[in-house]
Design an enzyme around this catalytic site. Structure first.
Site, short mmCIF file in Angstrom:
data_model
loop_
_atom_site.label_atom_id
_atom_site.label_comp_id
_atom_site.label_asym_id
_atom_site.label_seq_id
_atom_site.Cartn_x
_atom_site.Cartn_y
_atom_site.Cartn_z
N ASP A 424 0.81 -1.19 0.11
CA ASP A 424 -0.12 0.07 -0.01
C ASP A 424 0.85 1.40 -0.05
O ASP A 424 1.52 1.49 0.90
CB ASP A 424 -0.66 -0.17 1.20
CG ASP A 424 -1.98 1.07 1.22
OD1 ASP A 424 -1.42 2.11 0.56
OD2 ASP A 424 -3.03 1.01 1.82
N HIS A 425 0.96 1.99 -1.01
CA HIS A 425 1.62 2.92 -1.17
C HIS A 425 1.55 4.19 -0.43
O HIS A 425 2.23 5.23 -0.23
CB HIS A 425 1.86 3.31 -2.59
CG HIS A 425 3.11 4.09 -3.19
ND1 HIS A 425 4.31 4.52 -2.40
CD2 HIS A 425 3.85 4.47 -4.17
CE1 HIS A 425 5.30 4.83 -2.72
NE2 HIS A 425 4.97 4.66 -4.14
#
Ligand code: CAO
Length: 452
Positions: A424-425
C-alpha cells in the site's frame, strides 16, 4: 391585494414549436426571481426559462410535451412584495419584461465559470433600446447527450450531490433523467455503502458494464459464481480500487534453504508432514516484519495514523474448488517449522473441505500467496486489506548466477525464488519495499539467521 402576473415564454430567438420537456414548479411553490420554471428543448438546444419575479405559483398553464413559442403563457404568479415594487419600477423604465432563457450546454458536469452562469437580474433593469438579444442557442454534442439526457437543473442537482449522471437511469420521456431519478440513485448508493456492498473510499464514477448477449456470437452456458467467489469478488475489488498498489519484484537465492529442507524431508515424513518452502517463507516474513514494522500495520479508519501490531499472524492463500480463501496461522514468531507445517496442512485441508471457521480467517497481519507449487514467474497479488502488504511467491528455478571470485567471476547454478511484494503506497514507500525484499532474501539465503 395580491398582484397576479402572467409569466409568458420570453424571447427565445427564432424558435417556434419548442417542446416543454420539464416543469420544475407546481401551484403553491414559492419561487425567487431567476429560479428555473420550465425547460424547453428544440432540435438543437435546450434552455431553462427562469422566473422574472419572486412570488408564489398560482396556476401552471403548460404540460410536458406541449410545444410553445415566444409569448405563450407558462404560468400565473402571485407576486411577492419586493417583486411588486420591482414590477412597478420595471413599468416606469419599460425595461425587462421577461427574464432571459438560459441555454443548456449539454452536459458539462463541472460548474461553468461565474461569468457564464450569471443571469441578468431584475435589480439591474436594462433600458428597452439596449435590450440584450437572447443568447445564441448552444448546440448539444449528441454523443454526450446520449450519455445522460437531463436538464440543467437536474445536472446541477446531480452535481451538488456528487452523483454521476451517466450511471443514473432516466425514467422521464425518452429516457430523460428527472430529479427523482437522481434522488433514487443517491439513495440506492447510500444503501449500498451502509450494507458494505460499496466502500466509502471509492467515489469512482465507473461506467457500468453494458449488458451483452453473448449467445449472438456462439453457444454459451451460464455458470453461477460459487459462494466464496460472490463474497471474495467485492472484497478483492474494494482492495484493488481503494488501495494504491505497487508491486516490487525480486528474486532470491534459496539454494541453501532447499538443501536444508531436503535434508529434513525424512524427519518430516516420520512426523506425517510435508515441509514445503512456504513455512520457511512464513518465518522469514516474520523476521522482515520485525525489521520493518510498518509492514505489520493497518491504516486507521480515518487514515490519519498507523495501527502497529505487536503480534505476528500470517495468512496464506489457499486455492480451493470453491475459490480463494485465506486462513491465518497465529503467532508464527513463536512456532517452529514442523508446528507451522502441521497447521498449514490442517488449515489447507479444512479450507478445501469448506470447514474453516470465520475466526480461522481473521486477524492476519500479512499474507503470503504461493503459486510455487503450480508455476509462473511473477504476478501481482492484491493486498488483503486492512493489511498493507502481501507477498506473492512463484516457482523457484535453477539459474546461472554470476558470482564474483576475486578478480575473476563465474556463473554458478543457483536455485532462485521469484518474489512479488504488493504494498500500500500510502503507508510504504518504494525504497522500503525494496529493502524489505532484500531483507527477505538475506534471511532465506541462510535460514540459520532465523535463530539469531
Ligand atoms: N518453488 C518450487 N516448488 C515449490 C514452491 C516454490 N516456490 N512452493 C511449493 N513448491 C513445491 C512443494 O515443495 C511441493 O513439492 P513436492 O510435492 O515435491 O514436495 C509442491 O510444490 C506442491 O506444494 P503445495 O502447493 O502442495 O504446498 P505449499 O505448502 O507450497 O502450498 C498452499 C500450500 C495451500 C498454499 C497451496 O496448495 C495453494 O493452494 N496455493 C495456491 C495459492 C493461490 O491460489 N494463490 C493465488 C492467490 S491470487 O488468486
Amino acid at each position: 391585494m395580491p398582484t397576479i402576473k402572467n409569466i409568458p415564454v420570453p424571447d427565445i430567438g427564432d424558435f417556434k414549436g419548442v417542446e416543454v420537456i420539464e416543469i420544475m414548479v407546481s401551484p403553491g411553490d414559492s419561487v425567487a426571481a431567476e429560479d428555473s420554471l420550465i425547460t424547453l428543448e428544440s432540435d438543437k438546444s435546450a434552455m431553462e426559462i427562469p422566473s422574472p419575479d419572486a412570488g408564489v405559483v398560482k396556476e401552471v398553464k403548460l404540460n410536458i410535451g406541449d410545444t410553445v413559442a415566444e409569448g405563450d403563457l407558462i404560468l400565473t404568479l402571485e407576486l411577492a412584495e419586493a417583486s411588486k415594487e420591482q414590477a412597478s419600477a420595471a413599468t416606469t423604465t419599460a425595461a425587462v419584461e421577461q427574464a432571459s432563457p438560459t441555454p443548456i450546454v449539454a452536459p458539462p458536469e463541472a460548474a461553468p465559470p461565474p461569468s457564464q452562469t450569471r443571469k441578468p437580474s431584475l435589480a439591474e433593469p436594462v433600458p428597452k433600446e439596449i435590450k440584450q438579444p437572447p443568447p445564441e442557442p448552444v448546440r448539444i454534442d449528441d454523443s454526450l447527450r446520449k450519455k445522460a439526457h437531463a436538464s440543467p437543473s437536474v445536472r446541477r442537482f446531480a452535481r451538488e450531490l456528487g452523483a454521476a449522471l451517466e450511471q443514473v437511469k432516466g425514467s422521464g420521456r425518452k429516457g430523460r433523467i428527472i430529479k427523482q431519478d437522481v434522488q433514487s440513485f443517491v439513495k440506492s448508493q447510500l444503501q449500498k455503502v451502509s450494507s458494505g456492498e460499496v466502500g466509502q473510499g471509492g467515489g469512482f464514477a465507473v461506467p457500468a458494464m453494458p449488458e451483452i448477449d453473448f449467445a449472438q456470437f456462439g453457444e454459451i452456458e451460464n455458470k453461477t459464481l460459487s459462494r466464496i467467489q460472490k463474497i471474495s469478488g467485492p472484497v478483492l475489488h474494494r482492495s484493488w480500487v481503494t488501495i494504491p498498489h505497487v508491486t516490487q519484484h525480486d528474486e532470491t537465492d534459496i539454494t541453501e534453504m532447499e538443501a536444508f529442507r531436503n535434508s529434513m524431508k525424512s524427519e518430516a515424513e516420520r512426523r506425517g508432514l510435508k515441509l514445503t518452502p512456504l513455512v520457511f517463507l512464513m518465518k522469514a516474513a516474520v523476521a522482515a516484519l520485525k525489521e520493518f514494522p510498518e509492514f505489520n500495520a493497518s491504516l486507521s479508519s480515518d487514515q490519519t495514523s498507523l495501527i502497529m501490531k505487536k503480534y505476528f499472524h500470517i495468512g496464506f492463500a489457499v486455492d480451493t474448488p470453491g475459490g480463494l480463501v485465506v486462513p491465518v496461522i497465529r503467532d508464527v514468531d513463536q512456532k517452529g517449522l514442523f508446528e507451522l507445517s502441521e497447521e498449514l496442512i490442517a488449515l489447507s485441508s479444512k479450507a478445501r473441505e469448506s470447514k474453516l471457521s470465520p475466526g480461522e480467517m481473521q486477524g492476519g497481519c500479512f499474507t503470503i500467496s504461493s503459486l510455487g507449487g503450480i508455476g509462473g514467474t511473477y504476478f501481482t497479488p492484491i493486498i488483503n486489506a486492512p493489511e498493507v502488504a502481501i507477498l506473492g511467491v512463484s516457482r523457484s528455478k535453477m539459474q546461472p548466477v554470476y558470482q564474483e571470485n576475486g578478480q575473476d567471476g563465474e556463473f554458478v547454478p543457483r536455485l532462485m525464488l521469484p518474489l512479488s511484494l504488493s504494498y500500500d503506497h500510502r503507508v510504504i514507500d518504494g525504497a522500503k519495499a525494496a529493502r524489505f525484499c532484500s531483507y527477505l532474501g538475506f534471511i532465506l539465503a541462510d535460514v540459520r539467521r532465523l535463530l539469531i
